[in-house]
Write a protein that holds these residues in place. Structure first.
Motif, short mmCIF file in Angstrom:
data_model
loop_
_atom_site.label_atom_id
_atom_site.label_comp_id
_atom_site.label_asym_id
_atom_site.label_seq_id
_atom_site.Cartn_x
_atom_site.Cartn_y
_atom_site.Cartn_z
N GLY A 194 0.77 -1.24 0.00
CA GLY A 194 0.00 0.00 0.00
C GLY A 194 0.81 1.29 0.00
O GLY A 194 0.58 2.18 -0.84
N PRO A 195 1.78 1.45 0.92
CA PRO A 195 2.50 2.73 0.99
C PRO A 195 3.34 3.03 -0.25
O PRO A 195 3.74 4.18 -0.46
N HIS A 196 3.61 2.02 -1.06
CA HIS A 196 4.51 2.20 -2.20
C HIS A 196 3.83 1.98 -3.55
O HIS A 196 4.47 2.13 -4.59
N ARG A 197 2.55 1.65 -3.53
CA ARG A 197 1.87 1.23 -4.75
C ARG A 197 1.96 2.28 -5.86
O ARG A 197 2.31 1.97 -7.00
N GLU A 198 1.61 3.53 -5.55
CA GLU A 198 1.54 4.54 -6.60
C GLU A 198 2.93 4.88 -7.15
O GLU A 198 3.09 5.13 -8.35
N MET A 254 5.35 2.74 -7.37
CA MET A 254 5.69 1.61 -8.24
C MET A 254 4.96 1.70 -9.57
O MET A 254 5.55 1.48 -10.64
N ARG A 255 3.68 2.02 -9.53
CA ARG A 255 2.92 2.16 -10.78
C ARG A 255 3.55 3.23 -11.67
O ARG A 255 3.70 3.03 -12.88
N GLN A 256 3.92 4.35 -11.06
CA GLN A 256 4.53 5.42 -11.83
C GLN A 256 5.85 4.98 -12.44
O GLN A 256 6.14 5.26 -13.61
N ARG A 257 6.64 4.25 -11.67
CA ARG A 257 7.94 3.80 -12.18
C ARG A 257 7.77 2.79 -13.31
O ARG A 257 8.47 2.85 -14.33
N ILE A 258 6.83 1.86 -13.15
CA ILE A 258 6.58 0.88 -14.22
C ILE A 258 6.11 1.58 -15.48
O ILE A 258 6.54 1.25 -16.60
N ALA A 259 5.22 2.57 -15.32
CA ALA A 259 4.74 3.34 -16.48
C ALA A 259 5.90 4.04 -17.18
O ALA A 259 5.96 4.08 -18.41
N GLU A 260 6.83 4.59 -16.40
CA GLU A 260 7.99 5.27 -17.00
C GLU A 260 8.85 4.29 -17.78
O GLU A 260 9.29 4.58 -18.90
N ILE A 261 9.11 3.13 -17.18
CA ILE A 261 9.98 2.15 -17.84
C ILE A 261 9.36 1.67 -19.16
O ILE A 261 10.04 1.54 -20.18
N ALA A 262 8.05 1.43 -19.12
CA ALA A 262 7.37 0.86 -20.29
C ALA A 262 6.85 1.92 -21.25
O ALA A 262 6.35 1.59 -22.32
N GLY A 263 6.96 3.21 -20.88
CA GLY A 263 6.46 4.26 -21.76
C GLY A 263 4.95 4.25 -21.87
O GLY A 263 4.40 4.45 -22.95
#
Length: 397
Positions: free
Chosen positions: A342-346, A348-357
């Motif tokens: 929970g404390p890190h979810r958003e 992580m989502r943002q980082r995954i979105a950045e990596i995958a474009g």
């Protein structure tokens, strides 16, 4: 009138993905910047063209302009941009000051579809009004909202225009406006028309072009590729799944979704042991029917020891795009008792979105315990399962 074009190419363009500034990404084998420059260099009424670049992008710039055909319009030596777009434009204007053209057209490098007739209208508008910007009618209803997302007003959309570039100005007036803004300590104008308004210049709107799109998100690049191909290609949707697990070991953190998460244990792994990114990589490779993470990044190869797993996911995404494909959605479930997602979810989502474009709404991340059952329930390790949805060009049998 003597006319100069100032192409702004100093931005980083991170929302577009793929790790390099968007103006240097390729469309049908040619960089976006090269395509943009080709239009302005070929225009018979533009005497000089100048590009403003980021200091770190010299090699990318030289590679882009090396493929340009000979043109009657001279390409001046590039200049370096500043901290903001406004600073970059001012640097470009100062570099043109010795030439002192009558008119300057300021254009975003990420708009490679500007047509000659749009440039004609820009030059004519500068001659008529001294400060003018291209605009297209707004088709959606616009709402002005407050701090609590409440609607404050609904402007009449018939009075609204979506503004584009090239924006056209009498050169001395725009240079003076930029100098005034800099002297006043203002550096955040993202639009030269707005800066000219601030300086007291009357700014007019001429007809833009709906095809003159700005490439910002990965989806914009996919559309641009299809547009250049005249693409009517059919696409087939594929779904791939992935699973990864790592045992806990001594340590004080774990890597999850590209984020370093403090924890009482580390994981036993050849790379950084990011189960979320590993599962997503395998899901992407599965959708491509192209082996698994161990095929592409063998644990026996010492170069991957301690490697950051964002490289693995970025590689899988690049494989999709090399085949003309589109990544639509990534979904992951983390299986563990601890650490809590929970404390890190958003982040992580943002980082995954950045990596995958990808956009944030194309990345889903969930977590579950296993009700104290199995190795995750006994806190002996951590696992993740993932799914990737992609589209690939349909190939006839």
């Amino acid at each position: 009138m003597s006319v100069a074009a100032l192409i702004v190419a100093a931005g980083r363009g991170s929302r577009a993905g793929e790790g390099i500034p968007k103006q240097y990404r390729r469309l049908q084998g040619q960089s976006v910047l090269a395509r943009t420059l080709s239009v302005f260099l070929a225009h018979g009424n533009i005497r000089r063209t100048l590009v403003v670049i980021h200091p770190d992008d010299r090699a990318l710039y030289e590679e882009s302009v090396s493929v340009l055909p000979a043109s009657s319009s001279a390409l001046l030596p590039c200049v370096h941009g500043g901290e903001t777009r406004q600073d970059s434009v001012r640097n470009g204007l100062e570099a043109l000051a010795d030439l002192n053209p009558d008119v300057v057209l300021v254009h975003d490098a990420a708009r490679p579809f500007a047509r000659p007739d749009l440039i004609d209208r820009a030059i004519a508008a500068a001659g008529r009004w001294a400060a003018a910007v291209p605009g297209t009618p707004v088709t959606d209803t616009i709402k002005v909202i407050g701090d609590q997302s409440e609607v404050l007003s609904t402007p009449d959309r018939f009075t609204l225009r979506a503004v584009q570039t090239p924006q056209a100005f009498r050169f001395p007036l725009l240079l003076d406006s930029h100098r005034q803004a800099a002297a006043a300590g203002l550096h955040s104008f993202t639009d030269d028309g707005a800066l000219a308004e601030w300086a007291g210049l009357p700014v007019h709107v001429f007809d833009g072009d709906t095809g003159n799109i700005k490439l910002t998100h990965p989806a914009d690049f996919h559309e641009a590729e299809r547009r250049l191909k005249g693409d009517t290609m059919a696409y087939v949707t594929r779904l791939g799944t992935g699973f990864d697990v790592h045992a806990f070991a001594d340590g004080d953190h774990v890597w999850l979704g590209g984020i370093k998460v403090p924890h009482e244990r580390g994981v036993l792994a050849h790379s950084d042991g990011d189960v979320i990114l590993h599962a997503l990589t395998d899901a992407m490779l599965g959708a491509l029917a192209n082996g698994d993470i161990g095929t592409h990044f063998p644990p026996s190869d010492p170069q991957w020891r301690g490697a950051s797993s964002d490289r693995f996911l970025a590689h899988a995404v690049e494989l999709v795009r090399r085949r003309g494909g589109i990544v639509d959605h990534l979904d992951t479930t983390l299986l563990c008792e601890k650490p809590r997602l929970g404390p890190h979810r958003e982040a992580m989502r943002q980082r995954i979105a950045e990596i995958a474009g990808l956009r944030l709404d194309q990345v889903s991340l969930k977590a579950t315990t296993t009700e104290k059952l199995g190795f995750t329930g006994r806190s002996e390790g951590i696992a993740a399962q993932a799914a990737a949805t992609i589209r690939l060009p349909e190939v006839s049998a």
